[in-house]
Structure formats: C-alpha cells, structure tokens
Design a protein around this motif. Structure first.
Motif, short mmCIF file in Angstrom:
data_model
loop_
_atom_site.label_atom_id
_atom_site.label_comp_id
_atom_site.label_asym_id
_atom_site.label_seq_id
_atom_site.Cartn_x
_atom_site.Cartn_y
_atom_site.Cartn_z
N ARG A 51 43.57 -13.59 31.22
CA ARG A 51 42.93 -12.76 30.19
C ARG A 51 42.99 -13.37 28.80
O ARG A 51 42.11 -13.12 27.98
N TYR A 60 39.59 -15.49 29.32
CA TYR A 60 38.32 -14.82 29.60
C TYR A 60 38.27 -13.40 29.00
O TYR A 60 37.24 -12.72 29.09
N PRO A 96 37.70 -12.08 26.06
CA PRO A 96 36.55 -11.69 25.23
C PRO A 96 35.36 -11.15 26.02
O PRO A 96 34.56 -10.38 25.48
N THR A 115 35.63 -6.99 26.69
CA THR A 115 35.54 -5.98 25.63
C THR A 115 34.12 -5.39 25.60
O THR A 115 33.18 -5.99 26.11
N GLU A 146 32.24 -5.14 23.06
CA GLU A 146 31.46 -6.09 22.27
C GLU A 146 31.00 -7.26 23.15
O GLU A 146 29.84 -7.67 23.11
N GLY A 147 31.93 -7.74 23.96
CA GLY A 147 31.63 -8.88 24.84
C GLY A 147 30.58 -8.55 25.88
O GLY A 147 29.76 -9.40 26.25
N ALA A 198 30.38 -13.86 23.54
CA ALA A 198 31.64 -13.75 24.28
C ALA A 198 31.99 -15.08 24.95
O ALA A 198 33.15 -15.52 24.90
N LYS A 207 33.45 -17.46 22.58
CA LYS A 207 34.88 -17.15 22.33
C LYS A 207 35.75 -17.64 23.49
O LYS A 207 36.85 -18.14 23.28
N VAL A 208 35.26 -17.47 24.71
CA VAL A 208 36.00 -17.93 25.89
C VAL A 208 36.20 -19.45 25.81
O VAL A 208 37.30 -19.96 26.05
N GLN A 220 38.87 -20.16 23.26
CA GLN A 220 40.22 -19.85 23.76
C GLN A 220 40.71 -20.95 24.70
O GLN A 220 41.88 -21.32 24.69
#
Ligand code: BMP
Length: 281
Positions: free
Chosen positions: A238, A241, A243, A246, A248-249, A256, A259-260, A263
């Motif tokens: 988590r 992955y 983002p 959510t 928003e994601g 998203a 963002k993944v 990360q």
C-alpha cells in the motif's frame, strides 16, 4: 557478518538456486532491493501498477487469487512486463498442506503458479513434506522457495522454536530449492554468522508514512529493515499502490498512477541507500 557485508553482485556469483541468483543479479544490475506487492483486484490495475513501478523494482509480488477477472492473458502480459522492465515474479501463495496436495496446488488448478512464478513461499507447519511436494514441481523449472520464518503482523506465532525449525530446514536442504525466508530479521544468523548457505531474507511490513493498519499489520522503514536488521529485500504494498485506492485516485487514475510511480522511485531510493550504508559504501 559475511552475508550482510557482501554486495548483492558477490552473493549472486555464489548463489546455487537459479531463481535466487537471477534475483540478486537483477538487484545489482538495476540497483534496487525493492519488491512491490501488487494487491489489487483487477487485472488491468495489476498490469498498470507493474508497468508504472517496473523500472524501479527487482521483484513483483502477487496474490493471484484476489484478481477477480483473472485469465491466462494476465499471466502472459505480466510475463511480458517482467521481460520489458527486467523483474522477477513472486506469487505469495503461502502453501501449507501435505506434500501431495501442495504439488497439485502449485502445478495445476486455475492459476498454474509454477509455470510463471519464479519464486513462491510456504509455511513449514505441515513439516518437511511441504517442501518436498513443492520441490518435485518447482525444481525442474528452476524455481525458488521461501519459508515463512517470521511474519509482520501483531501477535504472529512465527517465533522461537518455530522460526528456528524453518532455518534448520532451509540449511539442511541440499537441493537448494529453499533459497530464503520471509522474515523480519537475519533469522539465519541468530546462532552466529551463517557460513552454510547464502539464504535471502525478504521482508514485508515496510512503510515510510504510517506505523500500521487497522488489521494488525506493522510497518518499519527501509533503513530499519535493510541496514539495522540486515534483511535483503523490502516488500512494499500500500505504500506504493495506495494512491490508487483513495477517492481522488479512483476519479483521476492518470494522476494516481503518476503518484504510484513516484512512490516506487521513493522506496527504491530509500532501500538502496540503506543497503549502501550497510555494506559501508
Ligand atoms: P502492505 O505493504 O500493503 O501492508 O502489504 C504487505 C504484503 O505482504 C501483503 O501482500 C501481505 O500478504 C504480505 N505479507 C505481510 O504483510 N506480512 C507477512 O508476514 C507475510 C506476507 O506475505
């Protein structure tokens, strides 16, 4: 110890298990000790996460039985991504039955795990026959097996004599099919440096932003896991992955996935810095 102070490349050169050797070579080549745990339930999300983080990971960990729309095209596409981005595949199946049953669960059924997963894992609860049953299927294919010597969740019963029995089983496996552990620490070295086998320690329960979840998971940082505890691979689910999960994601998947990807880069960097600190570079 000699294992924790050696480079991944040095350890690859002396690793007898083909899957573990390929993993160590990949780690050295891509400069990453990050494994992503892709615990999503749709085929497309699984593939998209692998494509987004593929460049930063050495290993993709799956729970293939949670994918609602599983089909063999998923396996074909996952395998293609593993070649495109240069990573191995680890199906986190946690086999735990008698030898005959696990050999069938590993080779057959809907998922045919042995045909595509380089590495899998097992609980030693049934005794050594679980290893024998899996080895019968996996060894001819050059696969590797990890024993779950320690778990990350609160109140785990994987401790003391049970953990020791897992280590003994791995060390006495002359076939080299057992190539390491899921563990939280250097379990192979509790009674002094391990001079018998170079066994890998893969460690879940890794997060940079939170200490746990609502269901008993416990997180430590990449530095605690790799540098302080001497483990070899960080497994992050988590934290990478997340983002996608959510509100928003779900609305803006493109943002998203970006963002993944970020990360993935962040955990790769943290894991590699911890490794460099450990080997003194
Ligand atoms: P997350 O980083 O989202 O908490 O996911 C951890 C992953 O590692 C999950 O797929 C879980 O099944 C697995 N895992 C774990 O968390 N602890 C263990 O002791 C063994 C595991 O396989």
């Amino acid at each position: 110890s000699s294992i924790t102070l050696s480079t991944y490349a040095e350890r690859a050169a002396r690793q007898p298990n083909p899957a573990a050797r390929a993993l160590l070579e990949c780690m050295a080549r891509k400069q990453t000790n990050l494994s992503v745990s892709v615990d999503v339930t749709s085929k497309q999300d699984l593939l998209d996460v692998c494509d987004a983080v593929g460049p930063n990971v050495c290993l993709v960990k799956t729970h293939i039985d949670i994918v609602s729309d599983f089909d063999h095209d998923l396996v074909a596409q996952l395998t293609a991504l593993s070649e495109k981005h240069d990573f191995l595949i680890f199906e986190d199946r946690k086999f735990a039955d008698i030898g005959n049953t696990v050999s069938l669960q590993y080779s057959a059924g809907v998922h045919k795990i042995a045909s595509w997963s380089h590495i899998t894992n097992a609980h030693l609860v049934p005794g050594p026959s679980v290893v024998e049953g899996l080895a019968k299927v996996g060894m001819p294919l050059g696969r590797g097996l990890l024993l779950l010597a320690e778990m990350s969740s609160k109140g785990a019963l994987t401790k003391g004599d049970y953990t020791k029995a897992c280590v003994e089983e791995a060390k006495k496996d002359t076939t080299n099919f057992v190539c390491g552990f899921i563990a939280m620490s250097r379990v192979d070295e509790v009674d002094g440096p391990n001079t018998e086998r170079d066994l890998l320690i893969l460690t879940p329960g890794v997060g940079l932003d939170v200490k746990g979840d609502a269901l008993g998971q416990q997180y430590r940082t990449p530095d605690q896991v790799i540098n302080e505890s001497g483990c070899d691979v960080i497994i992050v689910g988590r934290g990478i992955y997340g983002p996608l999960m959510t509100e928003e994601g779900k609305k803006d998947k493109k943002a998203a996935f970006e963002k993944v990807r970020e990360q993935g880069e962040r955990y790769k960097k943290a894991g590699w810095e911890a490794y460099l600190a450990r080997i003194g570079q």
